[in-house]
Design an enzyme around this catalytic site. Structure first.
Site, short mmCIF file in Angstrom:
data_model
loop_
_atom_site.label_atom_id
_atom_site.label_comp_id
_atom_site.label_asym_id
_atom_site.label_seq_id
_atom_site.Cartn_x
_atom_site.Cartn_y
_atom_site.Cartn_z
N ARG A 15 13.05 -1.78 13.28
CA ARG A 15 12.68 -1.39 11.79
C ARG A 15 11.18 -1.69 11.63
O ARG A 15 10.50 -1.16 10.87
CB ARG A 15 13.52 -1.89 10.81
N ASN A 33 18.89 -0.28 9.08
CA ASN A 33 20.06 -0.24 10.15
C ASN A 33 21.37 0.20 9.78
O ASN A 33 21.62 -0.05 8.41
CB ASN A 33 20.30 -1.69 10.56
#
Ligand code: MN
Length: 245
Positions: A15, A33
């Protein structure tokens, strides 16, 4: 576009690496996620930049093992940043407060203080219900734990937990502009909520609304159904009775 990246992609800095790459490319949107181990990315901006990000996502950062990438065309959401979603922004608390009038105080941690709104009827999990929320002075984080008698009244900790900042605009600008979207992870309140300012001024008025998601409970009345403190199990009535008779 919306991208779903499958494989060994969580726990490898995917990320943060995606956010850095997106910002360098001038791509707006978000990365998060998913519970099934995949990573979801929403990307919008110049086609060339979005394509370059997609190319990056098919490889990922060092340590990632991308097995499958699924791309979907979606509507532009109008983001003003590229953000990591699903990361806690801090704590929230809802205190029920008996003063001149009874109300609930919703407090969200923003930049080290608790931004606060007095909600006369309390929050609702019914997306059809809009609750007046009057912005009041910010409080310190230390006050979040407070439960007890005050003068002729009292306070219970009605709910608490952590929250995520959402929306297309970064915080605290989102609050200053009068539209703040957030996700609560409390014991009673869960899922997406929005605060929409309807009247600016000395005591700005907002509406607090539950967003339509899996945690919405149409027709419910959570303040009536779950009145007790999440700290002591006491209701505000019980606290006032024992404190003031
Ligand atoms: Mn209050």
């Amino acid at each position: 576009m919306r991208v779903r990246v499958e494989g060994g992609v969580q726990g490898v800095g995917f990320r943060e690496a995606t956010r850095r790459r997106a910002r360098a490319l001038g791509v707006l949107g978000w990365v998060r996620n998913l519970q099934d181990g995949a990573v979801a990315v929403h990307a919008e901006g110049p086609a060339e930049a979005v394509d370059a990000l997609l190319d990056y996502l098919s490889r990922g950062p060092r340590g990632a093992h991308v097995e499958h990438v699924e791309v979907q065309d979606v509507r532009r959401e109008g983001h003003e940043q590229f953000a990591i979603r699903g990361v806690s922004a801090g704590v929230f608390v809802v205190q029920q407060h008996a003063a001149t009038a009874r109300h609930f105080d919703l407090r969200l941690e923003v930049d080290g203080v608790m931004r606060s709104w007095a909600v006369p009827k309390g929050p609702s999990l019914d997306p059809a219900v809009k609750r007046l929320a009057v912005e009041v002075e910010e409080h310190s984080l230390a006050h979040n734990r407070f439960e007890g008698a005050t003068g002729n009244g009292g306070v219970i900790v009605w709910d608490r937990g952590t929250y995520e900042q959402g929306g297309r605009v970064r915080w605290p600008e989102a609050i200053e502009r009068g539209h703040a979207v957030f996700v609560l992870h409390g014991e009673k309140l869960r899922g997406g909520f929005a605060l929409q300012r309807t009247r600016p001024g000395a005591k700005p008025q907002w509406l607090l609304v539950k967003r339509r998601d899996d945690d919405a409970r149409p027709g419910s009345d959570v303040v009536a159904e779950l009145p007790a403190s999440v700290v002591s199990g006491r209701t505000l009535d019980e606290l006032l009775e024992s404190a003031h008779g």
